[in-house]
Design an enzyme around this catalytic site. Sequence first.
Site, PDB file in Angstrom:
ATOM      1  N   CYS A 237       0.709  -1.378  -0.045  1.00  0.00           N
ATOM      2  CA  CYS A 237      -0.203   0.105   0.045  1.00  0.00           C
ATOM      3  C   CYS A 237       0.878   1.110   0.114  1.00  0.00           C
ATOM      4  CB  CYS A 237      -1.050  -0.063   1.131  1.00  0.00           C
ATOM      5  SG  CYS A 237      -2.014  -1.583   1.099  1.00  0.00           S
TER       6      CYS A 237
ATOM      7  N   HIS B 295      -2.988   7.162   2.075  1.00  0.00           N
ATOM      8  CA  HIS B 295      -3.354   5.959   1.731  1.00  0.00           C
ATOM      9  C   HIS B 295      -4.852   5.593   2.181  1.00  0.00           C
ATOM     10  CE1 HIS B 295      -4.058   1.786   0.987  1.00  0.00           C
ATOM     11  NE2 HIS B 295      -3.586   1.312   2.238  1.00  0.00           N
TER      12      HIS B 295
ATOM     13  N   ASN C 139     -10.172  -0.061   0.048  1.00  0.00           N
ATOM     14  CA  ASN C 139      -8.768  -0.245  -0.059  1.00  0.00           C
ATOM     15  C   ASN C 139      -8.111  -0.420  -1.162  1.00  0.00           C
ATOM     16  OD1 ASN C 139      -5.805  -0.350   0.174  1.00  0.00           O
ATOM     17  ND2 ASN C 139      -6.229  -1.149   2.547  1.00  0.00           N
TER      18      ASN C 139
HETATM   19  N1  ACO Z   1     -18.290  -8.260   9.715  1.00  0.00           N
HETATM   20  C1  ACO Z   1     -18.608  -8.551  10.801  1.00  0.00           C
HETATM   21  N2  ACO Z   1     -17.691  -8.877  11.787  1.00  0.00           N
HETATM   22  C2  ACO Z   1     -16.521  -8.873  11.636  1.00  0.00           C
HETATM   23  C3  ACO Z   1     -16.015  -8.875  10.463  1.00  0.00           C
HETATM   24  C4  ACO Z   1     -16.920  -8.365   9.429  1.00  0.00           C
HETATM   25  N3  ACO Z   1     -16.771  -8.011   8.137  1.00  0.00           N
HETATM   26  N4  ACO Z   1     -14.717  -8.803  10.557  1.00  0.00           N
HETATM   27  C5  ACO Z   1     -14.296  -9.099  11.846  1.00  0.00           C
HETATM   28  N5  ACO Z   1     -15.462  -9.127  12.384  1.00  0.00           N
HETATM   29  C6  ACO Z   1     -15.766  -9.240  13.667  1.00  0.00           C
HETATM   30  C7  ACO Z   1     -14.458 -10.182  14.457  1.00  0.00           C
HETATM   31  O1  ACO Z   1     -14.698 -11.620  14.244  1.00  0.00           O
HETATM   32  C8  ACO Z   1     -14.686  -9.657  15.921  1.00  0.00           C
HETATM   33  O2  ACO Z   1     -15.655 -10.714  16.446  1.00  0.00           O
HETATM   34  P1  ACO Z   1     -15.430 -11.310  18.103  1.00  0.00           P
HETATM   35  O3  ACO Z   1     -15.441 -10.078  18.874  1.00  0.00           O
HETATM   36  O4  ACO Z   1     -16.513 -11.660  18.317  1.00  0.00           O
HETATM   37  O5  ACO Z   1     -14.104 -11.934  17.847  1.00  0.00           O
HETATM   38  C9  ACO Z   1     -15.160  -8.271  15.938  1.00  0.00           C
HETATM   39  O6  ACO Z   1     -15.618  -8.075  14.717  1.00  0.00           O
HETATM   40  C10 ACO Z   1     -13.949  -7.183  16.150  1.00  0.00           C
HETATM   41  O7  ACO Z   1     -12.874  -7.772  15.338  1.00  0.00           O
HETATM   42  P2  ACO Z   1     -11.635  -6.600  15.438  1.00  0.00           P
HETATM   43  O8  ACO Z   1     -10.699  -7.122  14.333  1.00  0.00           O
HETATM   44  O9  ACO Z   1     -10.950  -6.321  16.784  1.00  0.00           O
HETATM   45  O10 ACO Z   1     -12.239  -5.196  14.822  1.00  0.00           O
HETATM   46  P3  ACO Z   1     -11.631  -3.794  14.472  1.00  0.00           P
HETATM   47  O11 ACO Z   1     -12.499  -3.000  15.287  1.00  0.00           O
HETATM   48  O12 ACO Z   1     -10.297  -3.996  14.709  1.00  0.00           O
HETATM   49  O13 ACO Z   1     -11.953  -3.669  12.917  1.00  0.00           O
HETATM   50  C11 ACO Z   1     -10.605  -3.890  10.818  1.00  0.00           C
HETATM   51  C12 ACO Z   1     -11.217  -4.367  12.146  1.00  0.00           C
HETATM   52  C13 ACO Z   1     -11.563  -2.882  10.062  1.00  0.00           C
HETATM   53  C14 ACO Z   1      -9.775  -4.692  10.050  1.00  0.00           C
HETATM   54  C15 ACO Z   1      -9.474  -2.819  11.539  1.00  0.00           C
HETATM   55  O14 ACO Z   1      -8.569  -3.572  12.686  1.00  0.00           O
HETATM   56  C16 ACO Z   1      -8.799  -2.060  10.581  1.00  0.00           C
HETATM   57  O15 ACO Z   1      -9.165  -1.302   9.861  1.00  0.00           O
HETATM   58  N6  ACO Z   1      -7.450  -2.523  10.707  1.00  0.00           N
HETATM   59  C17 ACO Z   1      -6.402  -1.932   9.728  1.00  0.00           C
HETATM   60  C18 ACO Z   1      -6.572  -2.653   8.588  1.00  0.00           C
HETATM   61  C19 ACO Z   1      -6.003  -2.050   7.661  1.00  0.00           C
HETATM   62  O16 ACO Z   1      -5.959  -0.627   7.263  1.00  0.00           O
HETATM   63  N7  ACO Z   1      -5.242  -2.635   6.599  1.00  0.00           N
HETATM   64  C20 ACO Z   1      -4.430  -1.986   5.585  1.00  0.00           C
HETATM   65  C21 ACO Z   1      -3.363  -1.313   5.940  1.00  0.00           C
HETATM   66  S1  ACO Z   1      -2.048  -1.584   5.066  1.00  0.00           S
HETATM   67  C22 ACO Z   1      -2.722  -1.968   3.413  1.00  0.00           C
HETATM   68  O17 ACO Z   1      -3.573  -1.129   2.957  1.00  0.00           O
HETATM   69  C23 ACO Z   1      -2.438  -3.217   2.666  1.00  0.00           C
END
Ligand code: ACO
Length: 321
Positions: A115, A248, A278
């Site tokens: 990214c 990004h 993304n």
């Molecule tokens: N729909 C519903 N529930 C979901 C989903 C979904 N699509 N995905 C995960 N969950 C659930 C999980 O299973 C978890 O459930 P649990 O509490 O029963 O175990 C709950 O939601 C919370 O999961 P987390 O991973 O803690 O959620 P978070 O608030 O951290 O959000 C996310 C997840 C959106 C991925 C976030 O962590 C994020 O955006 N991180 C950065 C990711 C990123 O930006 N990546 C790219 C950067 S570099 C690049 O671009 C390659």
Amino acid sequence: MKFSRIVGMGSCLPGAPVSNTELIAARGIDSSDAWIVERSGIRNRHFAGETQTTADLAFEASRAAMADAGIDPGAIDLIVLATSTPDMIFPSTACLLQSRLGIHGAAAFDVHAVCSGFVYALATAEKFIRSGSHRCALVVGAEIFSRILDWKDRSTCVLFGDGAGAVILQAADAPGVLSSALHADGSFEHLLSVPGTVCGGHVVGSPYVQMDGPAVFKLAVKVLGDVALEVLAAAGMARTELDWIVPHQANVRILQATAKRLGLGMDKVISTVAEHGNTSAASIPLALDAAWRDGRIGAGDSVLLEAVGGGFTWGAVLLRL
Ligand code: ACO
């Protein structure tokens, strides 16, 4: 001429927007529109058609950028293309693009920084031009991330989309690129990866994106804040002098947290994550082009591009447009 300046830009989003609800229904994902919007800010994304390739999207974006700059392909003496989803192991997607553009002999290579790829590509092209070895670079970010998504992994498959963006960077008498900084720390390899490879005629390991979302989130906010301050200091510019940040587009909450860390409001941040998702290396040039086209960003504006991606890689480029 010892400086370089962006003189044209263009982008390409394949097909029609696909909403969260449509994606969930089409792929049978255990998720909801409300969860995706609340956790990521994403509402729509675009997906390449079955026969489209990364070079196809790069070609459309490059043609638009050349038209915007008013230059012919023959003027380009350097192509730097950022992608993590190349058409082939080799030749590079930059070479495939070069062939489609009918350019012969210009240097062409891919940059692989996930990214952060576009920021890496732009900073690299700027150094080529500043050295005097090249005069006109086509810098592209292009991805088809939908081909490396595990549709059974709801924590990643709802976040990504496909697209391409391109800029023309030309030698100039006054600085368009004011400063840049690139960093990487491979010890964070495990946080975000597609660990598979092709070996002996088979895919060995997983060919899908794997991500520790919460850990990526924390690290992203820290390094993006740090690198923004680094390029501002290098250019002798105060945060308050920034007209725009084009980050990004990973997650709207990362955009908000980074702006807050810089003490800036979201009114200074170009956010297209709701409509594009993304798109990895394509996200910054797509966002830049969208804001240029709708008139928010104009000639003379100061613009900070910043990105973080798998590797871990991160970087920023400070521009005067
Ligand atoms: N729909 C519903 N529930 C979901 C989903 C979904 N699509 N995905 C995960 N969950 C659930 C999980 O299973 C978890 O459930 P649990 O509490 O029963 O175990 C709950 O939601 C919370 O999961 P987390 O991973 O803690 O959620 P978070 O608030 O951290 O959000 C996310 C997840 C959106 C991925 C976030 O962590 C994020 O955006 N991180 C950065 C990711 C990123 O930006 N990546 C790219 C950067 S570099 C690049 O671009 C390659």
